[in-house]
Design a protein around this motif. Structure first.
Motif, PDB file in Angstrom:
ATOM      1  N   SER A  95      24.825 -67.354  51.750  1.00  0.00           N
ATOM      2  CA  SER A  95      25.808 -68.243  52.351  1.00  0.00           C
ATOM      3  C   SER A  95      25.178 -68.916  53.560  1.00  0.00           C
ATOM      4  O   SER A  95      23.984 -68.744  53.836  1.00  0.00           O
ATOM      5  CB  SER A  95      27.062 -67.467  52.763  1.00  0.00           C
ATOM      6  N   LYS A  96      25.978 -69.674  54.294  1.00  0.00           N
ATOM      7  CA  LYS A  96      25.451 -70.388  55.454  1.00  0.00           C
ATOM      8  C   LYS A  96      24.906 -69.439  56.504  1.00  0.00           C
ATOM      9  O   LYS A  96      23.884 -69.716  57.140  1.00  0.00           O
ATOM     10  CB  LYS A  96      26.570 -71.254  56.060  1.00  0.00           C
ATOM     11  N   ASN A  97      25.571 -68.306  56.671  1.00  0.00           N
ATOM     12  CA  ASN A  97      25.228 -67.406  57.781  1.00  0.00           C
ATOM     13  C   ASN A  97      24.502 -66.134  57.374  1.00  0.00           C
ATOM     14  O   ASN A  97      23.865 -65.504  58.216  1.00  0.00           O
ATOM     15  CB  ASN A  97      26.511 -67.019  58.532  1.00  0.00           C
ATOM     16  N   ARG A  98      24.591 -65.734  56.096  1.00  0.00           N
ATOM     17  CA  ARG A  98      24.026 -64.447  55.710  1.00  0.00           C
ATOM     18  C   ARG A  98      23.444 -64.507  54.304  1.00  0.00           C
ATOM     19  O   ARG A  98      23.831 -65.341  53.482  1.00  0.00           O
ATOM     20  CB  ARG A  98      25.089 -63.336  55.741  1.00  0.00           C
ATOM     21  N   THR A  99      22.517 -63.577  54.055  1.00  0.00           N
ATOM     22  CA  THR A  99      21.989 -63.379  52.708  1.00  0.00           C
ATOM     23  C   THR A  99      22.107 -61.899  52.369  1.00  0.00           C
ATOM     24  O   THR A  99      21.690 -61.032  53.151  1.00  0.00           O
ATOM     25  CB  THR A  99      20.518 -63.815  52.605  1.00  0.00           C
ATOM     26  N   PHE A 100      22.708 -61.609  51.222  1.00  0.00           N
ATOM     27  CA  PHE A 100      22.807 -60.243  50.720  1.00  0.00           C
ATOM     28  C   PHE A 100      21.968 -60.145  49.461  1.00  0.00           C
ATOM     29  O   PHE A 100      21.983 -61.055  48.625  1.00  0.00           O
ATOM     30  CB  PHE A 100      24.252 -59.888  50.391  1.00  0.00           C
ATOM     31  N   ILE A 101      21.272 -59.033  49.304  1.00  0.00           N
ATOM     32  CA  ILE A 101      20.487 -58.848  48.088  1.00  0.00           C
ATOM     33  C   ILE A 101      20.449 -57.365  47.731  1.00  0.00           C
ATOM     34  O   ILE A 101      20.312 -56.500  48.607  1.00  0.00           O
ATOM     35  CB  ILE A 101      19.054 -59.415  48.248  1.00  0.00           C
ATOM     36  N   GLY A 102      20.633 -57.091  46.445  1.00  0.00           N
ATOM     37  CA  GLY A 102      20.647 -55.694  46.014  1.00  0.00           C
ATOM     38  C   GLY A 102      20.441 -55.586  44.514  1.00  0.00           C
ATOM     39  O   GLY A 102      20.209 -56.578  43.817  1.00  0.00           O
ATOM     40  N   ILE A 103      20.548 -54.366  44.022  1.00  0.00           N
ATOM     41  CA  ILE A 103      20.242 -54.048  42.628  1.00  0.00           C
ATOM     42  C   ILE A 103      21.525 -53.656  41.901  1.00  0.00           C
ATOM     43  O   ILE A 103      22.311 -52.836  42.402  1.00  0.00           O
ATOM     44  CB  ILE A 103      19.206 -52.906  42.559  1.00  0.00           C
ATOM     45  N   ILE A 104      21.736 -54.254  40.749  1.00  0.00           N
ATOM     46  CA  ILE A 104      22.868 -53.898  39.896  1.00  0.00           C
ATOM     47  C   ILE A 104      22.387 -52.866  38.888  1.00  0.00           C
ATOM     48  O   ILE A 104      21.439 -53.115  38.132  1.00  0.00           O
ATOM     49  CB  ILE A 104      23.427 -55.130  39.171  1.00  0.00           C
ATOM     50  N   ALA A 105      23.031 -51.706  38.880  1.00  0.00           N
ATOM     51  CA  ALA A 105      22.606 -50.605  38.017  1.00  0.00           C
ATOM     52  C   ALA A 105      23.794 -49.698  37.742  1.00  0.00           C
ATOM     53  O   ALA A 105      24.841 -49.796  38.401  1.00  0.00           O
ATOM     54  CB  ALA A 105      21.487 -49.806  38.681  1.00  0.00           C
ATOM     55  N   GLY A 106      23.639 -48.826  36.787  1.00  0.00           N
ATOM     56  CA  GLY A 106      24.610 -47.771  36.568  1.00  0.00           C
ATOM     57  C   GLY A 106      24.316 -46.595  37.486  1.00  0.00           C
ATOM     58  O   GLY A 106      23.154 -46.243  37.707  1.00  0.00           O
TER      59      GLY A 106
END
Length: 405
Positions: A95-106
């Motif tokens: 987004s304009k102010n933040r970046t989120f990043i992660g892993i999708i898993a079971g």
């Protein structure tokens, strides 16, 4: 040690992903929801609200069956496709102010049961049972549990490198967010990630306590069916430094028969109080509270910051409850008392001013957001946060990745 497992996800086709995915159903105002349902035939909202066209008033069981039917229609029409082999994903929200990043898993029911996946919120049994029935009837879930893990340098380096590779999806939304999804499908990458999470150890639920509890309840109900997909639930795993924790502010309908002067006098026994007049004031640190009353803002600073026997007692939300809401305002049930409502901290303090000025509410309290360390400490000690203490981002888009049961 935490265990993550790949799964054969269902997802939109490349050409329709921006049309299919949606925000959570509850986030849409009525007009925007109607617009999406009227003019976007590919929206996942059609699956979530299958009775829209006929405006039917139907029972829950029939509704859930219609959701399943519409979901299968989307698959039959080629709008949604399924992976041929089990995979993980790397997912970034910018987004304009933040970046989120992660892993999708079971993540596994076993880890949830043995407290390798730790909890800090209480659940309402009727909500857990209702969503369990929804999962049982529809056979899918598109709302992952948000799970945090301690920051890990090797994993951070791997994520940085993976971001340079070709993505599966890259699209923007009307909220001016950019979403990017990478598939993790090679045996080497999958095994390496699984090993990393075994090293990391305990995981912490940040958001999604009801969803994980429902998955566990469904497992208990149907585990003899032989369906291996019941052994896990979909999670979005993100480094603890990458989550954004907002407070939930409180708005109260009346002063419990106190006059303004007597109410402030009662508060002064526990807080140093300063009138901020028209300054849009909100707390800047722990043990500070903001208050809006009768057209004016106030700062409230706790007088005794060291008289706590547990991490729960030291939480600002618990302090406000113990010092103000219960003894002065007579509010004992934070979930069900109609005299209290909540506004997430990602909304401006002006929102609190407006709803109080309109007259439906008498005053508002602004809190300082909790730290991830407080959430972890509660979970480590098997303690439960007060209701509506945290509003946590990121929020996942419905229909982007689907876990079938």
């Amino acid at each position: 040690m935490g265990k993550i497992i790949p799964f054969k996800a269902v997802r939109p086709t490349l050409d329709k992903v921006s049309l299919v995915t949606s925000r959570s159903y509850d986030e849409y105002a009525a007009a925007e929801l109607a617009s999406q349902l009227d003019f976007n035939p590919f929206s996942f909202l059609h699956i979530l609200n299958p009775a829209y066209v006929n405006q039917q008033k139907i029972g829950l069981e029939k509704r859930f069956k219609l959701v399943a039917q519409k979901y299968n229609d989307f698959k039959a029409e080629g709008i949604l496709i399924q992976e041929e082999t089990p995979v993980f994903y790397l997912y970034e929200i910018q987004s304009k102010n933040r970046t989120f990043i992660g892993i999708i898993a079971g993540t596994t029911i076993e880890d949830y049961q043995n407290n390798t996946i730790k909890k800090h919120e209480d659940t309402l049994q009727y909500r857990v049972a209702l969503f369990k029935d929804y999962l049982h009837q529809t056979g899918f879930n598109t709302e992952p549990v948000l799970v945090t893990y301690p920051d890990n340098n090797e994993l951070n380096q791997w994520i940085s490198k993976k971001r340079l590779s070709n993505s599966l999806y890259e699209f923007s939304t009307t909220k001016k967010e950019k979403h990017t999804l990478w598939k993790i499908e090679t045996a080497d990458e999958i095994e390496w990630l699984q090993n990393q999470f075994e090293i990391i150890g305990d995981l912490y639920i940040a958001d999604g306590h009801h969803r994980s509890a429902s998955a566990e309840l469904l497992y208990q109900q149907d585990k003899d069916s032989g369906n291996q997909n019941l052994n896990a639930f979909m999670s979005f795993l993100i480094a603890e430094s990458n989550v954004k924790i907002y407070e939930y502010n409180r708005i109260i309908r009346d002063l419990n028969s106190y006059s303004k002067e007597n109410f402030i006098e009662a508060l002064s026994k526990s807080f140093w109080i300063k009138n901020k007049a028209q300054e849009l004031w909100k707390p800047t640190k722990k043990y500070e509270f903001g208050m809006y009353l009768d057209g004016e803002f106030y700062s409230l600073i706790l007088k005794d910051e060291n008289n706590f026997e547990s991490v729960l007692e030291s939480l600002d939300a618990q302090i406000l409850y113990e010092k103000v809401l219960q003894p002065i305002l007579g509010i004992t049930d934070l979930r069900n008392d109609e005299r209290i409502d909540y506004i997430p901290g990602n909304q401006s303090v002006v929102t609190i001013k407006e709803v109080v000025d309109e007259g439906e509410f008498a005053l508002g309290f602004m809190l300082f957001p909790s730290e991830i360390s407080e959430i972890k400490a509660l979970a480590d000690h098997n303690l439960i946060m007060p209701p509506k203490s945290t509003y946590i981002e990121p929020k996942f888009r419905s229909g982007l990745v689907i876990y079938e049961l």
